[in-house]
Design a protein around this motif. Structure first.
Motif, PDB file in Angstrom:
ATOM      1  N   ALA A  55      40.346  35.527  40.615  1.00  0.00           N
ATOM      2  CA  ALA A  55      39.159  35.301  41.443  1.00  0.00           C
ATOM      3  C   ALA A  55      39.547  34.896  42.860  1.00  0.00           C
ATOM      4  O   ALA A  55      38.894  35.293  43.837  1.00  0.00           O
ATOM      5  N   SER A  56      40.626  34.112  43.005  1.00  0.00           N
ATOM      6  CA  SER A  56      41.071  33.678  44.326  1.00  0.00           C
ATOM      7  C   SER A  56      41.607  34.859  45.130  1.00  0.00           C
ATOM      8  O   SER A  56      41.320  34.997  46.323  1.00  0.00           O
ATOM      9  N   ILE A  57      42.400  35.712  44.486  1.00  0.00           N
ATOM     10  CA  ILE A  57      42.928  36.904  45.157  1.00  0.00           C
ATOM     11  C   ILE A  57      41.785  37.823  45.572  1.00  0.00           C
ATOM     12  O   ILE A  57      41.748  38.340  46.696  1.00  0.00           O
ATOM     13  N   ASP A  58      40.851  38.038  44.656  1.00  0.00           N
ATOM     14  CA  ASP A  58      39.724  38.923  44.968  1.00  0.00           C
ATOM     15  C   ASP A  58      38.889  38.373  46.112  1.00  0.00           C
ATOM     16  O   ASP A  58      38.428  39.130  46.978  1.00  0.00           O
ATOM     17  N   ALA A  59      38.690  37.051  46.118  1.00  0.00           N
ATOM     18  CA  ALA A  59      37.913  36.447  47.199  1.00  0.00           C
ATOM     19  C   ALA A  59      38.618  36.611  48.539  1.00  0.00           C
ATOM     20  O   ALA A  59      37.986  36.888  49.567  1.00  0.00           O
ATOM     21  N   ALA A  60      39.949  36.461  48.530  1.00  0.00           N
ATOM     22  CA  ALA A  60      40.713  36.648  49.767  1.00  0.00           C
ATOM     23  C   ALA A  60      40.629  38.096  50.233  1.00  0.00           C
ATOM     24  O   ALA A  60      40.503  38.365  51.440  1.00  0.00           O
ATOM     25  N   ALA A  61      40.686  39.048  49.289  1.00  0.00           N
ATOM     26  CA  ALA A  61      40.586  40.463  49.648  1.00  0.00           C
ATOM     27  C   ALA A  61      39.229  40.771  50.266  1.00  0.00           C
ATOM     28  O   ALA A  61      39.139  41.493  51.271  1.00  0.00           O
ATOM     29  N   GLU A  62      38.157  40.240  49.674  1.00  0.00           N
ATOM     30  CA  GLU A  62      36.817  40.473  50.216  1.00  0.00           C
ATOM     31  C   GLU A  62      36.674  39.860  51.606  1.00  0.00           C
ATOM     32  O   GLU A  62      36.055  40.459  52.499  1.00  0.00           O
ATOM     33  N   ARG A  63      37.244  38.673  51.784  1.00  0.00           N
ATOM     34  CA  ARG A  63      37.200  38.024  53.098  1.00  0.00           C
ATOM     35  C   ARG A  63      37.946  38.858  54.134  1.00  0.00           C
ATOM     36  O   ARG A  63      37.448  39.092  55.243  1.00  0.00           O
ATOM     37  N   LEU A  64      39.138  39.331  53.790  1.00  0.00           N
ATOM     38  CA  LEU A  64      39.903  40.166  54.714  1.00  0.00           C
ATOM     39  C   LEU A  64      39.167  41.471  55.020  1.00  0.00           C
ATOM     40  O   LEU A  64      39.128  41.922  56.167  1.00  0.00           O
ATOM     41  N   SER A  65      38.585  42.083  53.997  1.00  0.00           N
ATOM     42  CA  SER A  65      37.848  43.333  54.201  1.00  0.00           C
ATOM     43  C   SER A  65      36.714  43.139  55.199  1.00  0.00           C
ATOM     44  O   SER A  65      36.500  43.973  56.097  1.00  0.00           O
ATOM     45  N   HIS A  66      36.000  42.041  55.045  1.00  0.00           N
ATOM     46  CA  HIS A  66      34.893  41.745  55.972  1.00  0.00           C
ATOM     47  C   HIS A  66      35.422  41.555  57.397  1.00  0.00           C
ATOM     48  O   HIS A  66      34.844  42.086  58.353  1.00  0.00           O
ATOM     49  N   LEU A  67      36.525  40.812  57.535  1.00  0.00           N
ATOM     50  CA  LEU A  67      37.081  40.554  58.870  1.00  0.00           C
ATOM     51  C   LEU A  67      37.617  41.832  59.505  1.00  0.00           C
ATOM     52  O   LEU A  67      37.489  42.032  60.713  1.00  0.00           O
ATOM     53  N   VAL A  68      38.231  42.708  58.691  1.00  0.00           N
ATOM     54  CA  VAL A  68      38.716  43.985  59.213  1.00  0.00           C
ATOM     55  C   VAL A  68      37.546  44.838  59.680  1.00  0.00           C
ATOM     56  O   VAL A  68      37.584  45.448  60.762  1.00  0.00           O
ATOM     57  N   ALA A  69      36.484  44.894  58.873  1.00  0.00           N
ATOM     58  CA  ALA A  69      35.312  45.698  59.237  1.00  0.00           C
ATOM     59  C   ALA A  69      34.668  45.216  60.532  1.00  0.00           C
ATOM     60  O   ALA A  69      34.144  46.017  61.320  1.00  0.00           O
ATOM     61  N   LYS A  70      34.706  43.905  60.775  1.00  0.00           N
ATOM     62  CA  LYS A  70      34.123  43.324  61.987  1.00  0.00           C
ATOM     63  C   LYS A  70      35.071  43.395  63.179  1.00  0.00           C
ATOM     64  O   LYS A  70      34.716  42.969  64.284  1.00  0.00           O
ATOM     65  N   GLY A  71      36.287  43.905  62.963  1.00  0.00           N
ATOM     66  CA  GLY A  71      37.251  43.994  64.052  1.00  0.00           C
ATOM     67  C   GLY A  71      37.880  42.664  64.422  1.00  0.00           C
ATOM     68  O   GLY A  71      38.458  42.526  65.505  1.00  0.00           O
ATOM     69  N   LYS A  72      37.812  41.686  63.500  1.00  0.00           N
ATOM     70  CA  LYS A  72      38.339  40.352  63.802  1.00  0.00           C
ATOM     71  C   LYS A  72      39.777  40.164  63.322  1.00  0.00           C
ATOM     72  O   LYS A  72      40.451  39.215  63.744  1.00  0.00           O
ATOM     73  N   VAL A  73      40.255  41.023  62.436  1.00  0.00           N
ATOM     74  CA  VAL A  73      41.624  40.924  61.910  1.00  0.00           C
ATOM     75  C   VAL A  73      42.206  42.325  61.786  1.00  0.00           C
ATOM     76  O   VAL A  73      41.531  43.241  61.308  1.00  0.00           O
ATOM     77  N   THR A  74      43.458  42.485  62.219  1.00  0.00           N
ATOM     78  CA  THR A  74      44.160  43.764  62.053  1.00  0.00           C
ATOM     79  C   THR A  74      45.472  43.611  61.283  1.00  0.00           C
ATOM     80  O   THR A  74      46.112  44.609  60.962  1.00  0.00           O
ATOM     81  N   ALA A  75      45.873  42.370  61.010  1.00  0.00           N
ATOM     82  CA  ALA A  75      47.137  42.132  60.305  1.00  0.00           C
ATOM     83  C   ALA A  75      47.052  40.810  59.555  1.00  0.00           C
ATOM     84  O   ALA A  75      46.246  39.930  59.906  1.00  0.00           O
ATOM     85  N   ALA A  76      47.895  40.672  58.526  1.00  0.00           N
ATOM     86  CA  ALA A  76      47.906  39.431  57.750  1.00  0.00           C
ATOM     87  C   ALA A  76      49.320  39.114  57.282  1.00  0.00           C
ATOM     88  O   ALA A  76      50.099  40.023  56.962  1.00  0.00           O
ATOM     89  N   ILE A  77      49.628  37.818  57.247  1.00  0.00           N
ATOM     90  CA  ILE A  77      50.878  37.305  56.684  1.00  0.00           C
ATOM     91  C   ILE A  77      50.504  36.583  55.403  1.00  0.00           C
ATOM     92  O   ILE A  77      49.647  35.685  55.424  1.00  0.00           O
ATOM     93  N   VAL A  78      51.138  36.953  54.287  1.00  0.00           N
ATOM     94  CA  VAL A  78      50.711  36.465  52.976  1.00  0.00           C
ATOM     95  C   VAL A  78      51.864  35.757  52.267  1.00  0.00           C
ATOM     96  O   VAL A  78      52.938  36.329  52.080  1.00  0.00           O
ATOM     97  N   LEU A  79      51.647  34.533  51.860  1.00  0.00           N
ATOM     98  CA  LEU A  79      52.572  33.768  51.023  1.00  0.00           C
ATOM     99  C   LEU A  79      52.023  33.786  49.592  1.00  0.00           C
ATOM    100  O   LEU A  79      50.932  33.290  49.343  1.00  0.00           O
ATOM    101  N   SER A  80      52.679  34.421  48.662  1.00  0.00           N
ATOM    102  CA  SER A  80      54.038  34.941  48.593  1.00  0.00           C
ATOM    103  C   SER A  80      54.023  36.453  48.466  1.00  0.00           C
ATOM    104  O   SER A  80      52.959  37.062  48.581  1.00  0.00           O
ATOM    105  N   ASP A  81      55.183  37.068  48.144  1.00  0.00           N
ATOM    106  CA  ASP A  81      55.191  38.520  48.006  1.00  0.00           C
ATOM    107  C   ASP A  81      54.431  38.979  46.757  1.00  0.00           C
ATOM    108  O   ASP A  81      53.798  40.031  46.760  1.00  0.00           O
TER     109      ASP A  81
END
Length: 382
Positions: A256-282
């Motif tokens: 659920a945490s991973i999915d929530a992070a993915a949805e958050r990133l998707s929203h930010l990418v769609a809004k043009g607010k994020v183009t890259a991410a650094i993720v801990l861990s691999d």
């Protein structure tokens, strides 16, 4: 007494400086090494111009070559001066666990101790402060000669008066003593996680990204990564982070945490607010990549979002190989154990201890496919 190669070379130089001229066989016997090792050491020192070698002997540069036997034979080293025999040296190691991040650190420490002829024993705290103290006490009662310690400090920095009760040499691993505590006066060997995050930010900015998100769970590594992430952005002229860090829930990577992070990133990418991410861990980065692909509005990596993983255990095994920052975990364990063995020898022989060392080892950036090409058509040469 077991020396490292560098220590052995320095001891040979000291002895030859004192005696002027010595047989290689006498050096081998005195140092407790084979004749082959002694000859190899002498040849290395001679090639550096530090000593002169002639007919089975070694001479201090400028010293006349004696006729017949060299000067007086080396004195026998008393057992008390040698310290514990290598097979008797026992090093205790207390870490939160031996899986994931600490597995390679433990392996590095074990190989260094074993190579020196000693034995490594492990205790686990499971990130519980009371277990830190319990495991340390158990090892002290068992008679260990030194301790490698990773205390369960939530921020990675800490210390208390309890360190005063440690009666053997100790080296901190991946932890920093808080200024003013005894822990701050201990040797330590750490990964420069702030510097590692800076490598990732620099790579992404050079590829044309300035809207970079940080995705990580709450951990000591995250504390340092955030510092490096923000400092690198400022140094590279990016006025502020694109968004607040996206926090993953602790534990075994709750879906659920991973999915929530993915949805958050998707929203930010769609809004043009994020183009890259650094993720801990691999591992989390791979799970995040999979979750992004499963969204209704699928986010493409690297076309829509560049990804850099922090850690490199499995990043290269993703179906889309991930660019990753690789902490030098084996070297952290190896370096800390080698430093501790030096402290144990100093105490056993009564030698004056050298200056305490606070060592930070910089991670390596390994560039793969998950960041794509530069906006200008050039990839960074790392």
């Amino acid at each position: 007494m077991r020396y490292t190669v560098d220590e052995r070379h320095e001891r040979i130089v000291e002895l030859v400086r004192e005696y002027g001229s010595l047989r290689v066989a006498d050096l081998a016997e005195h140092l407790g090494i084979s004749a082959v090792t002694a000859r190899r050491d002498v040849e290395a020192l001679a090639s550096e111009g530090r000593l002169d070698r002639v007919r089975g002997a070694v001479h201090w540069p400028g010293t006349p070559v004696p006729q017949g036997r060299t000067r007086q034979p080396l004195p026998e080293v008393r057992a008390a001066e040698r310290g514990p025999e290598p097979q008797d040296v026992v090093i205790g190691m207390v870490v939160p666990q031996s899986r994931h991040y600490f597995g390679e650190i433990v392996r590095g420490a074990r190989e260094a101790v074993t190579a020196a002829g000693g034995r490594l024993v492990l205790g686990y705290s499971n990130y519980q402060l009371d277990q830190d103290a319990a495991q340390i006490q158990r090892m002290l009662e068992a008679g260990v000669h030194g301790l490698l310690l990773t205390p369960s400090w939530p921020s990675g920095t800490g210390g208390s008066e309890s360190e005063d009760d440690i009666a053997v040499p100790a080296v901190l691993l991946e932890r920093r003593g808080e200024v003013g505590t005894r822990a701050a006066g201990l040797d330590r060997v750490c990964t420069d996680h702030a510097g590692g995050a800076g490598l990732a930010v620099r790579h992404l900015v050079k590829l044309g990204h300035e809207k970079i998100a940080l995705v990580a769970g709450d951990s000591p590594t995250m504390v340092q990564m955030r510092v490096g992430y923000e400092e690198a952005l400022r140094a590279l002229g990016v006025t502020a982070p694109a968004v607040e860090p996206i926090v993953l829930e602790p534990g075994d990577r709750a879906p659920a945490s991973i999915d929530a992070a993915a949805e958050r990133l998707s929203h930010l990418v769609a809004k043009g607010k994020v183009t890259a991410a650094i993720v801990l861990s691999d591992t989390d980065a791979i799970l995040l990549l999979q979750s992004l692909r499963g969204l209704d509005e699928r986010v493409r990596v690297p076309e829509d979002l560049a990804l850099v993983a922090y850690d490199d255990d499995v990043a290269a095994l993703s179906d889309l190989p991930l660019t990753a920052v690789a902490p030098p975990k084996f070297e952290v364990g190896e370096t800390a154990a080698t430093l501790l063995l030096q402290r144990v020898r100093e105490r056993a022989t009564g030698a004056a201890p050298g200056a305490r060392r606070h060592l930070d080892l910089l991670p390596e950036l390994r560039v793969r496919a998950s960041c794509g090409e530069s906006a200008k058509g050039n990839s960074e040469d790392v």
